[in-house]
Design a protein around this motif. Sequence first.
Motif, PDB file in Angstrom:
ATOM      1  N   LEU A 361      74.637  54.880  91.415  1.00 42.96           N
ATOM      2  CA  LEU A 361      74.889  56.040  92.277  1.00 42.96           C
ATOM      3  C   LEU A 361      75.803  55.670  93.441  1.00 42.96           C
ATOM      4  O   LEU A 361      76.739  56.404  93.776  1.00 42.96           O
ATOM      5  CB  LEU A 361      73.569  56.598  92.805  1.00 42.96           C
ATOM      6  CG  LEU A 361      72.704  57.401  91.827  1.00 42.96           C
ATOM      7  CD1 LEU A 361      71.324  57.651  92.427  1.00 42.96           C
ATOM      8  CD2 LEU A 361      73.372  58.729  91.464  1.00 42.96           C
ATOM      9  N   ALA A 362      75.540  54.508  94.040  1.00 40.19           N
ATOM     10  CA  ALA A 362      76.336  54.072  95.195  1.00 40.19           C
ATOM     11  C   ALA A 362      77.789  53.802  94.801  1.00 40.19           C
ATOM     12  O   ALA A 362      78.727  54.217  95.504  1.00 40.19           O
ATOM     13  CB  ALA A 362      75.713  52.820  95.808  1.00 40.19           C
ATOM     14  N   SER A 363      77.989  53.124  93.672  1.00 37.86           N
ATOM     15  CA  SER A 363      79.362  52.806  93.264  1.00 37.86           C
ATOM     16  C   SER A 363      80.097  54.070  92.809  1.00 37.86           C
ATOM     17  O   SER A 363      81.302  54.212  93.046  1.00 37.86           O
ATOM     18  CB  SER A 363      79.361  51.758  92.149  1.00 37.86           C
ATOM     19  OG  SER A 363      78.654  52.205  91.019  1.00 37.86           O
ATOM     20  N   THR A 364      79.368  55.000  92.185  1.00 40.10           N
ATOM     21  CA  THR A 364      79.984  56.266  91.783  1.00 40.10           C
ATOM     22  C   THR A 364      80.394  57.076  93.003  1.00 40.10           C
ATOM     23  O   THR A 364      81.481  57.671  93.042  1.00 40.10           O
ATOM     24  CB  THR A 364      79.014  57.089  90.905  1.00 40.10           C
ATOM     25  OG1 THR A 364      78.657  56.327  89.745  1.00 40.10           O
ATOM     26  CG2 THR A 364      79.655  58.396  90.470  1.00 40.10           C
ATOM     27  N   LYS A 365      79.540  57.079  94.023  1.00 34.88           N
ATOM     28  CA  LYS A 365      79.874  57.787  95.264  1.00 34.88           C
ATOM     29  C   LYS A 365      81.122  57.197  95.901  1.00 34.88           C
ATOM     30  O   LYS A 365      82.011  57.928  96.374  1.00 34.88           O
ATOM     31  CB  LYS A 365      78.714  57.729  96.247  1.00 34.88           C
ATOM     32  CG  LYS A 365      78.978  58.491  97.549  1.00 34.88           C
ATOM     33  CD  LYS A 365      77.815  58.424  98.505  1.00 34.88           C
ATOM     34  CE  LYS A 365      78.068  59.301  99.731  1.00 34.88           C
ATOM     35  NZ  LYS A 365      79.324  58.975 100.433  1.00 34.88           N
ATOM     36  N   ALA A 366      81.204  55.874  95.901  1.00 38.25           N
ATOM     37  CA  ALA A 366      82.367  55.214  96.501  1.00 38.25           C
ATOM     38  C   ALA A 366      83.650  55.601  95.765  1.00 38.25           C
ATOM     39  O   ALA A 366      84.693  55.852  96.394  1.00 38.25           O
ATOM     40  CB  ALA A 366      82.174  53.702  96.479  1.00 38.25           C
ATOM     41  N   GLU A 367      83.577  55.683  94.437  1.00 37.74           N
ATOM     42  CA  GLU A 367      84.751  56.063  93.657  1.00 37.74           C
ATOM     43  C   GLU A 367      85.103  57.537  93.865  1.00 37.74           C
ATOM     44  O   GLU A 367      86.282  57.887  93.961  1.00 37.74           O
ATOM     45  CB  GLU A 367      84.507  55.777  92.179  1.00 37.74           C
ATOM     46  CG  GLU A 367      84.642  54.322  91.789  1.00 37.74           C
ATOM     47  CD  GLU A 367      86.049  53.812  92.042  1.00 37.74           C
ATOM     48  OE1 GLU A 367      86.952  54.123  91.252  1.00 37.74           O
ATOM     49  OE2 GLU A 367      86.251  53.111  93.061  1.00 37.74           O
ATOM     50  N   LEU A 368      84.093  58.393  93.941  1.00 34.59           N
ATOM     51  CA  LEU A 368      84.367  59.807  94.207  1.00 34.59           C
ATOM     52  C   LEU A 368      85.028  59.983  95.564  1.00 34.59           C
ATOM     53  O   LEU A 368      85.980  60.757  95.702  1.00 34.59           O
ATOM     54  CB  LEU A 368      83.046  60.604  94.160  1.00 34.59           C
ATOM     55  CG  LEU A 368      82.435  60.876  92.801  1.00 34.59           C
ATOM     56  CD1 LEU A 368      81.032  61.461  92.962  1.00 34.59           C
ATOM     57  CD2 LEU A 368      83.302  61.806  91.960  1.00 34.59           C
ATOM     58  N   ASP A 369      84.530  59.251  96.569  1.00 31.77           N
ATOM     59  CA  ASP A 369      85.118  59.330  97.907  1.00 31.77           C
ATOM     60  C   ASP A 369      86.549  58.827  97.897  1.00 31.77           C
ATOM     61  O   ASP A 369      87.441  59.411  98.525  1.00 31.77           O
ATOM     62  CB  ASP A 369      84.290  58.521  98.902  1.00 31.77           C
ATOM     63  CG  ASP A 369      82.928  59.135  99.187  1.00 31.77           C
ATOM     64  OD1 ASP A 369      82.747  60.333  98.865  1.00 31.77           O
ATOM     65  OD2 ASP A 369      82.050  58.430  99.714  1.00 31.77           O
ATOM     66  N   ARG A 370      86.790  57.750  97.178  1.00 29.09           N
ATOM     67  CA  ARG A 370      88.134  57.159  97.136  1.00 29.09           C
ATOM     68  C   ARG A 370      89.139  58.088  96.470  1.00 29.09           C
ATOM     69  O   ARG A 370      90.294  58.190  96.894  1.00 29.09           O
ATOM     70  CB  ARG A 370      88.087  55.829  96.392  1.00 29.09           C
ATOM     71  CG  ARG A 370      89.425  55.089  96.318  1.00 29.09           C
ATOM     72  CD  ARG A 370      89.280  53.735  95.642  1.00 29.09           C
ATOM     73  NE  ARG A 370      89.061  53.862  94.211  1.00 29.09           N
ATOM     74  CZ  ARG A 370      90.041  53.999  93.316  1.00 29.09           C
ATOM     75  NH1 ARG A 370      91.301  54.067  93.719  1.00 29.09           N
ATOM     76  NH2 ARG A 370      89.761  54.080  92.028  1.00 29.09           N
ATOM     77  N   LEU A 371      88.683  58.779  95.430  1.00 29.71           N
ATOM     78  CA  LEU A 371      89.605  59.618  94.645  1.00 29.71           C
ATOM     79  C   LEU A 371      89.594  61.083  95.066  1.00 29.71           C
ATOM     80  O   LEU A 371      90.307  61.899  94.501  1.00 29.71           O
ATOM     81  CB  LEU A 371      89.236  59.510  93.161  1.00 29.71           C
ATOM     82  CG  LEU A 371      89.389  58.108  92.561  1.00 29.71           C
ATOM     83  CD1 LEU A 371      88.767  58.035  91.181  1.00 29.71           C
ATOM     84  CD2 LEU A 371      90.857  57.712  92.511  1.00 29.71           C
ATOM     85  N   SER A 372      88.759  61.417  96.057  1.00 32.00           N
ATOM     86  CA  SER A 372      88.667  62.813  96.497  1.00 32.00           C
ATOM     87  C   SER A 372      89.961  63.236  97.199  1.00 32.00           C
ATOM     88  O   SER A 372      90.563  62.456  97.958  1.00 32.00           O
ATOM     89  CB  SER A 372      87.492  62.957  97.472  1.00 32.00           C
ATOM     90  OG  SER A 372      87.418  64.272  97.948  1.00 32.00           O
ATOM     91  N   PRO A 373      90.444  64.465  96.963  1.00 26.80           N
ATOM     92  CA  PRO A 373      91.638  64.962  97.648  1.00 26.80           C
ATOM     93  C   PRO A 373      91.427  64.915  99.166  1.00 26.80           C
ATOM     94  O   PRO A 373      90.343  65.226  99.650  1.00 26.80           O
ATOM     95  CB  PRO A 373      91.774  66.411  97.156  1.00 26.80           C
ATOM     96  CG  PRO A 373      90.973  66.457  95.898  1.00 26.80           C
ATOM     97  CD  PRO A 373      89.866  65.471  96.063  1.00 26.80           C
ATOM     98  N   LYS A 374      92.444  64.540  99.884  1.00 27.30           N
ATOM     99  CA  LYS A 374      92.342  64.474 101.343  1.00 27.30           C
ATOM    100  C   LYS A 374      92.192  65.869 101.902  1.00 27.30           C
ATOM    101  O   LYS A 374      92.776  66.821 101.410  1.00 27.30           O
ATOM    102  CB  LYS A 374      93.575  63.798 101.934  1.00 27.30           C
ATOM    103  CG  LYS A 374      93.704  62.345 101.521  1.00 27.30           C
ATOM    104  CD  LYS A 374      94.728  61.660 102.382  1.00 27.30           C
ATOM    105  CE  LYS A 374      94.877  60.210 101.961  1.00 27.30           C
ATOM    106  NZ  LYS A 374      93.691  59.424 102.201  1.00 27.30           N
ATOM    107  N   LYS A 375      91.358  66.004 102.920  1.00 22.73           N
ATOM    108  CA  LYS A 375      91.073  67.298 103.491  1.00 22.73           C
ATOM    109  C   LYS A 375      91.895  67.520 104.751  1.00 22.73           C
ATOM    110  O   LYS A 375      92.183  66.584 105.481  1.00 22.73           O
ATOM    111  CB  LYS A 375      89.592  67.422 103.795  1.00 22.73           C
ATOM    112  CG  LYS A 375      88.780  67.263 102.518  1.00 22.73           C
ATOM    113  CD  LYS A 375      87.316  67.501 102.768  1.00 22.73           C
ATOM    114  CE  LYS A 375      86.569  67.337 101.452  1.00 22.73           C
ATOM    115  NZ  LYS A 375      85.139  67.395 101.607  1.00 22.73           N
ATOM    116  N   GLY A 376      92.180  68.805 104.929  1.00 23.46           N
ATOM    117  CA  GLY A 376      92.946  69.151 106.112  1.00 23.46           C
ATOM    118  C   GLY A 376      94.345  68.715 105.895  1.00 23.46           C
ATOM    119  O   GLY A 376      95.158  68.680 106.741  1.00 23.46           O
TER     120      GLY A 376
END
Length: 376
Positions: A361-376
């Motif tokens: 879960l932790a490593s998946t979260k890190a990858e989702l955060d890394r690949l998430s579109p930048k906001k704003g």
Amino acid sequence: MTEALKRLSEEGVAIWLDDLSRRLITSGDLGELLDQSYVVGVTTNPAIFQKAISAGEGYERQVAELAVRGVSVEEALRMITTADVRDACDVLHPVFEVTGGRDGRVSIEVDPRVAHDAEATAAEAKQLAWLVDRPNTLIKIPATRGGLPAITETVAQGISVNVTLIFSLERYREVMDAYLTGLEQADAKGLDISRIHSVASFFVSRVDTEIDKRLDALGTEEATALRGKAALANARLAYQAYEQVTASDRWRALLAKGANAQRPLWASTGVKDPAYPDTLYVTELVAPGTVNTMPGATLEATADHGEITGNTVSADGEEGYARARAELDALARVGISYDEVVQLLEDEGLEKFETAWNELLASTKAELDRLSPKKG
């Protein structure tokens, strides 16, 4: 190089691979194992997925798409793992067809954090079966005391099950009872029970690891003489229990309605002690109607130098089972509690799966955060 695997298969042992990754599927290596190494099934667990997904190969595109959608970490993880299992099921589907559903199976485990909650486990099992959406899936349910009612409920819904983390003979008998009860309930609902399959994963090497550690601490000649005997004795007595259940009137009544036996599956067959032969938990656990799920290294070792000499579990009948019982009884004489050891192993096994799941879960979260579109 595969003569030993061929012989093992001919002796009635289904060879399953205890490993899965996206690279194994997309590279064609899994298909090659089916074609050349007599592999007819695949098992997974949270630790296997943690290793595969943490390596990252083949997962980035899907994780990026999930990140764009803004899904939760838990949903992302289930989408990733069920995708691998679904694709593996497709690779193994020809085996499933040829064997009438007996093999060609791929297992996926419920969230280990709910293993003591029967209602949550049964709900998770139903959801996983729906997500994978393949007839050759097996839903893995840990054999905790809380998991027993979930086994019955899941089977009663017509879902095929792999019961995992079985260490004790008493718990194994409870697992078999839970399966039969589930079949009876499914039959009462009018379901076709011939479509329900199950295996019971009886863990092997970890028993020797824990008991040998205690024998070494004792250090006596009597204790040393017992090293490396407990796991095989335990497994052989489990097979005796399986024979007793499948000889019962209760089972015969279900068999007459088309039911499939819940096959014993030897799990944790990778040898941990280098002093023992690396094929020990394969060559010494040959019996008809069983499954042996092997990590890649054990499969390769068996193909390379495994010596399959026929039935090594039940060939000696009651005499052999009496020897196995005597070997377990000898542990009590040197002060080692069988009940304490098997309960510890169940607790530790579940803890390891929970740890792997949380790390995943932790490593998946890190990858989702890394690949998430930048906001704003």
